[in-house]
Write a protein that holds these residues in place. Structure first.
Motif, PDB file in Angstrom:
ATOM      1  N   TYR A   1      17.632  50.076  17.094  1.00 60.99           N
ATOM      2  CA  TYR A   1      17.409  50.160  15.654  1.00 60.99           C
ATOM      3  C   TYR A   1      18.560  50.832  14.910  1.00 60.99           C
ATOM      4  CZ  TYR A   1      12.543  48.892  16.600  1.00 60.99           C
ATOM      5  OH  TYR A   1      11.403  48.232  16.996  1.00 60.99           O
ATOM      6  N   ASN A   2      19.137  51.878  15.492  1.00 65.35           N
ATOM      7  CA  ASN A   2      20.106  52.656  14.716  1.00 65.35           C
ATOM      8  C   ASN A   2      21.562  52.255  14.932  1.00 65.35           C
ATOM      9  OD1 ASN A   2      20.936  53.910  17.170  1.00 65.35           O
ATOM     10  ND2 ASN A   2      19.329  55.445  16.952  1.00 65.35           N
ATOM     11  N   LYS A   3      21.835  51.399  15.892  1.00 69.67           N
ATOM     12  CA  LYS A   3      23.182  50.870  16.135  1.00 69.67           C
ATOM     13  C   LYS A   3      24.245  51.965  16.299  1.00 69.67           C
ATOM     14  CE  LYS A   3      22.719  46.271  14.155  1.00 69.67           C
ATOM     15  NZ  LYS A   3      23.290  45.275  13.219  1.00 69.67           N
ATOM     16  N   GLY A   4      23.861  53.040  16.950  1.00 68.38           N
ATOM     17  CA  GLY A   4      24.839  54.066  17.284  1.00 68.38           C
ATOM     18  C   GLY A   4      25.174  55.022  16.164  1.00 68.38           C
ATOM     19  N   THR A   5      24.356  55.106  15.136  1.00 69.83           N
ATOM     20  CA  THR A   5      24.561  56.081  14.060  1.00 69.83           C
ATOM     21  C   THR A   5      23.325  56.967  13.964  1.00 69.83           C
ATOM     22  OG1 THR A   5      23.675  54.549  12.407  1.00 69.83           O
ATOM     23  CG2 THR A   5      26.064  54.544  12.742  1.00 69.83           C
ATOM     24  N   PRO A   6      23.475  58.192  13.429  1.00 71.74           N
ATOM     25  CA  PRO A   6      22.297  59.053  13.302  1.00 71.74           C
ATOM     26  C   PRO A   6      21.287  58.490  12.309  1.00 71.74           C
ATOM     27  CG  PRO A   6      24.198  60.042  12.221  1.00 71.74           C
ATOM     28  CD  PRO A   6      24.704  58.853  12.985  1.00 71.74           C
ATOM     29  N   VAL A   7      20.018  58.802  12.528  1.00 75.40           N
ATOM     30  CA  VAL A   7      18.938  58.342  11.663  1.00 75.40           C
ATOM     31  C   VAL A   7      18.695  59.400  10.587  1.00 75.40           C
ATOM     32  CG1 VAL A   7      16.513  57.667  11.553  1.00 75.40           C
ATOM     33  CG2 VAL A   7      17.893  57.052  13.552  1.00 75.40           C
ATOM     34  N   ALA A   8      18.651  58.970   9.315  1.00 80.43           N
ATOM     35  CA  ALA A   8      18.399  59.896   8.205  1.00 80.43           C
ATOM     36  C   ALA A   8      16.894  60.004   7.967  1.00 80.43           C
ATOM     37  CB  ALA A   8      19.098  59.410   6.945  1.00 80.43           C
ATOM     38  N   VAL A   9      16.380  61.222   8.055  1.00 76.94           N
ATOM     39  CA  VAL A   9      14.968  61.489   7.766  1.00 76.94           C
ATOM     40  C   VAL A   9      14.896  62.127   6.384  1.00 76.94           C
ATOM     41  CG1 VAL A   9      12.860  62.634   8.534  1.00 76.94           C
ATOM     42  CG2 VAL A   9      14.533  61.844  10.222  1.00 76.94           C
ATOM     43  N   VAL A  10      14.115  61.498   5.471  1.00 74.65           N
ATOM     44  CA  VAL A  10      14.031  61.969   4.080  1.00 74.65           C
ATOM     45  C   VAL A  10      12.580  62.224   3.703  1.00 74.65           C
ATOM     46  CG1 VAL A  10      16.131  60.708   3.433  1.00 74.65           C
ATOM     47  CG2 VAL A  10      13.898  59.603   3.177  1.00 74.65           C
ATOM     48  N   ASP A  11      12.396  62.824   2.547  1.00 76.78           N
ATOM     49  CA  ASP A  11      11.047  63.044   2.030  1.00 76.78           C
ATOM     50  C   ASP A  11      10.386  61.699   1.735  1.00 76.78           C
ATOM     51  OD1 ASP A  11       8.966  64.903   0.736  1.00 76.78           O
ATOM     52  OD2 ASP A  11       9.468  63.503  -0.891  1.00 76.78           O
ATOM     53  N   GLU A  12       9.054  61.676   1.796  1.00 75.27           N
ATOM     54  CA  GLU A  12       8.310  60.422   1.634  1.00 75.27           C
ATOM     55  C   GLU A  12       8.551  59.799   0.263  1.00 75.27           C
ATOM     56  OE1 GLU A  12       3.794  58.696   2.444  1.00 75.27           O
ATOM     57  OE2 GLU A  12       4.199  60.837   2.573  1.00 75.27           O
ATOM     58  N   SER A  13       8.696  60.620  -0.785  1.00 74.04           N
ATOM     59  CA  SER A  13       8.926  60.080  -2.123  1.00 74.04           C
ATOM     60  C   SER A  13      10.297  59.411  -2.219  1.00 74.04           C
ATOM     61  CB  SER A  13       8.808  61.198  -3.163  1.00 74.04           C
ATOM     62  OG  SER A  13       9.793  62.208  -2.926  1.00 74.04           O
ATOM     63  N   VAL A  14      11.306  60.006  -1.584  1.00 65.35           N
ATOM     64  CA  VAL A  14      12.649  59.413  -1.563  1.00 65.35           C
ATOM     65  C   VAL A  14      12.627  58.114  -0.767  1.00 65.35           C
ATOM     66  CG1 VAL A  14      15.059  59.762  -0.886  1.00 65.35           C
ATOM     67  CG2 VAL A  14      13.724  61.678  -1.799  1.00 65.35           C
ATOM     68  N   TYR A  15      11.888  58.124   0.340  1.00 62.67           N
ATOM     69  CA  TYR A  15      11.753  56.909   1.166  1.00 62.67           C
ATOM     70  C   TYR A  15      11.151  55.771   0.348  1.00 62.67           C
ATOM     71  CZ  TYR A  15      10.054  53.845   4.916  1.00 62.67           C
ATOM     72  OH  TYR A  15       9.779  52.756   5.719  1.00 62.67           O
ATOM     73  N   ALA A  16      10.097  56.071  -0.442  1.00 60.82           N
ATOM     74  CA  ALA A  16       9.442  55.046  -1.262  1.00 60.82           C
ATOM     75  C   ALA A  16      10.389  54.520  -2.334  1.00 60.82           C
ATOM     76  CB  ALA A  16       8.179  55.629  -1.901  1.00 60.82           C
ATOM     77  N   GLU A  17      11.208  55.419  -2.898  1.00 57.41           N
ATOM     78  CA  GLU A  17      12.179  55.005  -3.918  1.00 57.41           C
ATOM     79  C   GLU A  17      13.237  54.087  -3.322  1.00 57.41           C
ATOM     80  OE1 GLU A  17      15.092  57.140  -7.269  1.00 57.41           O
ATOM     81  OE2 GLU A  17      13.810  58.354  -5.950  1.00 57.41           O
ATOM     82  N   LEU A  18      13.693  54.410  -2.119  1.00 58.55           N
ATOM     83  CA  LEU A  18      14.676  53.548  -1.446  1.00 58.55           C
ATOM     84  C   LEU A  18      14.088  52.190  -1.094  1.00 58.55           C
ATOM     85  CD1 LEU A  18      16.405  56.087   0.998  1.00 58.55           C
ATOM     86  CD2 LEU A  18      17.500  54.928  -0.922  1.00 58.55           C
TER      87      LEU A  18
END
Length: 641
Positions: free
Chosen positions: A445-462
């Protein structure tokens, strides 16, 4: 006096000098026969299917032939030169060169083929033990039986018969090329002794140390400098190899003498008996052995490095599996996951499910990157903090997870700093508050890059502002299954294996087992090849010390007559052997350490423990030959008066 009597008398007289040669020959034959037997052993069929084990062992047996062949030819060169005076005496009493060659051939035939018979017998009896060791390392549960292979016997006989013919050809060429007078001079001219250090040798010594240091610095920065393409990486590695190998040669050619000469000058000519027997002897002889010591050091470093890297991978298999796969079982398709959990329910195996839906965006992370040369945006997957256990972020906070050892070499990220998340039409400013090695998504899934974990509201906006061009349609859902009762892990994996689920489906246990199997086989092969080289190179250094002790015997006689005791001389010899065996060992360990350190993160999660274990074992085995040489010197000193 018959020729048969001469042959057996000479054989009996020289056997005390040949015992280590005989041991190395028996060991080499036994190991080669065991390796070839593994190729034809029916028990290897299961290993061959999954790891191509028979092919790998077959290739390693070829390398084994090369190592043993070089050793036998070199050892024979040493012994034939040691017997040059004896050959000259035979000619003086009227024996022809052909008759002398026949005597030496008969002696070699008895010694060589007698050792071969013993080696094949030991190899046959030990083949089961070697197979058991291999299966134990790679985790294969197969009942082993003692197996004799006629094909392995024929192959062993052919290989070592060819080596014997090469040895005989070498002996014949040596005897034919030497006159009676030259035969009496051979043993006294085999070692070049330099009485005075020239300016060129001093410059050579400084250059040797500089080249080694340059190679070390370059290897340490190999993956920490600006991104290199494959061609540049290859050229850099070639430059490192060239620099270190040439530096090692110049180190033995000039640096050792230069350093020891500096120590001797600091004493202002007042040297103790220990320093006379150690420093002075080594600085005059090391130069002539530079090429041999360079080869031994380089191959030793290669063996230690490869064994360390394979052991790092084997040792880190479980930790790497957990870092690469966040849950025990991972799936990208819900129907495949449902088939698996249905079987878990039938078997009453308790589990927990995880569902994560990664979004794919580009991140401007220049302000948290230690590498200021990176110009492109960082492609990354994003998940909500509600999808990750034990994390609760505020709006505006970001954590990079799955930031493991390999990723760290390509993306050097600080723990805190501002970053910008790029959607299709707008950007969102965020604050990085930390990083973690813990994985939340497989590499799929991440193709060799770190995974960004964000707040749920930011995730919904993205999620409302995604760029469809960079979305991974087949990687928008991740399903993880965690077995809550660890005692049921193997039962759950048995269900996973029996179902033969379609990819992409992953298992921590399968990842761990595959890594241990493949790297275990490599570790097994490299370990035995390294052990063979260790024994053969140790024997070569031992034989060189035998020659030196015989040449210096007259010096010991003079020192004994001057009043020095055996103990006085022996302490000096101990210092000498510490340098003779210690310098190649320390240089080899140093080379291997810097080589391993430059790229160990590609192989596992732990550097120190596996590397230290390998180096300690190698040092202990290598030290045996130093102790044997001291024992031989003790006998020479005792006989000198």
């Amino acid at each position: 006096m018959s020729l048969n009597y001469i042959i057996f008398r000479n054989l009996r007289k020289n056997l005390k000098n040949y015992y280590l040669y005989v041991f190395a020959l028996i060991f080499s034959v036994a190991l080669y026969f065991s390796f070839v037997t593994l190729q034809y052993d029916p028990s290897m069929d299961e290993v061959a299917e999954s790891t191509k084990g028979a092919a790998a062992i077959g290739a390693s047996s070829v390398l084994l032939i090369v190592i043993v062949g070089i050793f036998l030819l070199y050892a024979n060169t040493i012994f034939i030169k040691r017997r040059s005076k004896e050959i000259g005496l035979f000619q003086l009493i009227g024996l022809t060169k052909g008759r002398i060659f026949g005597i030496l051939s008969a002696e070699n035939c008895i010694l060589y083929f007698g050792s071969m018979v013993i080696g094949i017998l030991i190899g046959f009896l030990g083949s089961k033990l070697i197979l058991m060791i291999l299966f134990k390392i790679i985790g294969v549960d197969v009942i082993t039986k003692l197996y004799f292979s006629p094909m392995a016997l024929v192959q062993t006989l052919i290989v070592f018969a060819v080596m014997y013919l090469l040895i005989m050809l070498m002996n014949y060429t040596f005897i034919r090329a030497q006159s009676i007078l030259s035969l009496f001079r051979v043993s006294s001219t085999t070692e070049q002794q330099v009485k005075k250090l020239s300016v060129g040798q001093i410059l050579m010594g400084i250059l040797g140390i500089a080249l080694i240091v340059f190679g070390y610095i370059l290897s340490a920065r190999l993956f920490s400098v600006e991104k290199l393409d494959m061609q540049q990486l290859m050229y850099t590695m070639i430059l490192i190899l060239f620099s270190v190998i040439l530096g090692t040669y110049l180190f033995y050619k000039g640096s050792v003498s230069f350093i020891f000469n500096m120590i001797r000058k600091s004493k202002k000519g007042y040297l103790s008996i220990n320093e006379v027997l150690s420093l002075s002897s080594i600085m005059f002889r090391m130069k002539s052995n530079a090429l041999l010591l360079t080869i031994i050091t380089t191959v030793s470093a290669l063996a230690i490095g490869m064994l360390s890297l394979s052991y790092i991978s084997y040792y880190s298999a479980e930790a790497q599996a957990k870092e690469s796969l966040p849950e025990d079982f991972s799936f990208a398709q819900v129907d495949v996951k449902n088939r698996f959990v249905a079987e878990l329910d039938n078997k009453q195996i308790p589990y927990e499910e995880k569902h994560r839906q990664p979004l794919y965006i580009e991140i401007d992370a220049h302000k948290v990157m230690n590498d200021s040369t990176m110009e492109d945006l960082l492609f990354s997957s994003v998940v909500s903090d509600s999808m990750v256990d034990n994390i609760d972020l505020k709006p505006g906070e970001v954590v990079f997870m799955g930031y493991g050892n390999v990723i760290q070499q390509f993306f050097s990220i600080r723990e805190e700093g501002p970053i910008v998340l790029h959607g299709l039409k707008k950007t969102i400013d965020q604050q990085l508050i930390g990083t973690s090695k813990q994985g939340v998504l497989p590499v799929y899934y991440n193709k060799g890059t770190p995974v960004a974990v964000v707040d749920e509201s930011v995730y919904a906006e993205l999620a409302q502002d995604l760029d469809p061009k960079i979305q991974e349609v087949e990687r928008t859902d991740y399903y993880g299954v965690q077995i809550t009762d660890s005692s049921q892990d193997e039962n759950a994996y048995a269900i996973f294996a029996d179902l033969k689920l379609e990819a992409p489906s992953f298992s921590q246990i399968e990842f761990r087992n595959n890594q241990r199997t493949s790297m275990g086989l490599i570790m097994f092969i490299v370990g035995f090849l390294g052990l063979t080289f260790l024994i053969t190179s140790g024997c070569i250094l031992y034989f060189k010390q035998m020659n030196e002790s015989e040449e210096e015997k007259s010096n010991y006689t003079i020192l004994r007559k001057l009043g020095f005791t055996q103990g006085n001389l022996l302490r000096g010899i101990q210092y000498k052997q510490l340098f003779n065996f210690g310098i190649p060992l320390v240089v080899g360990l140093s080379h291997s350490y810097f080589a391993v350190k430059s790229g160990w993160f590609f192989f596992g999660t732990e550097l120190a423990t596996p590397t230290v274990i390998v180096m300690i074992v190698y040092t202990l085995l290598y030290s045996i030959f130093g102790l044997l040489s001291i024992w031989y010197y003790k006998r020479v000193i005792k006989e000198s008066l």
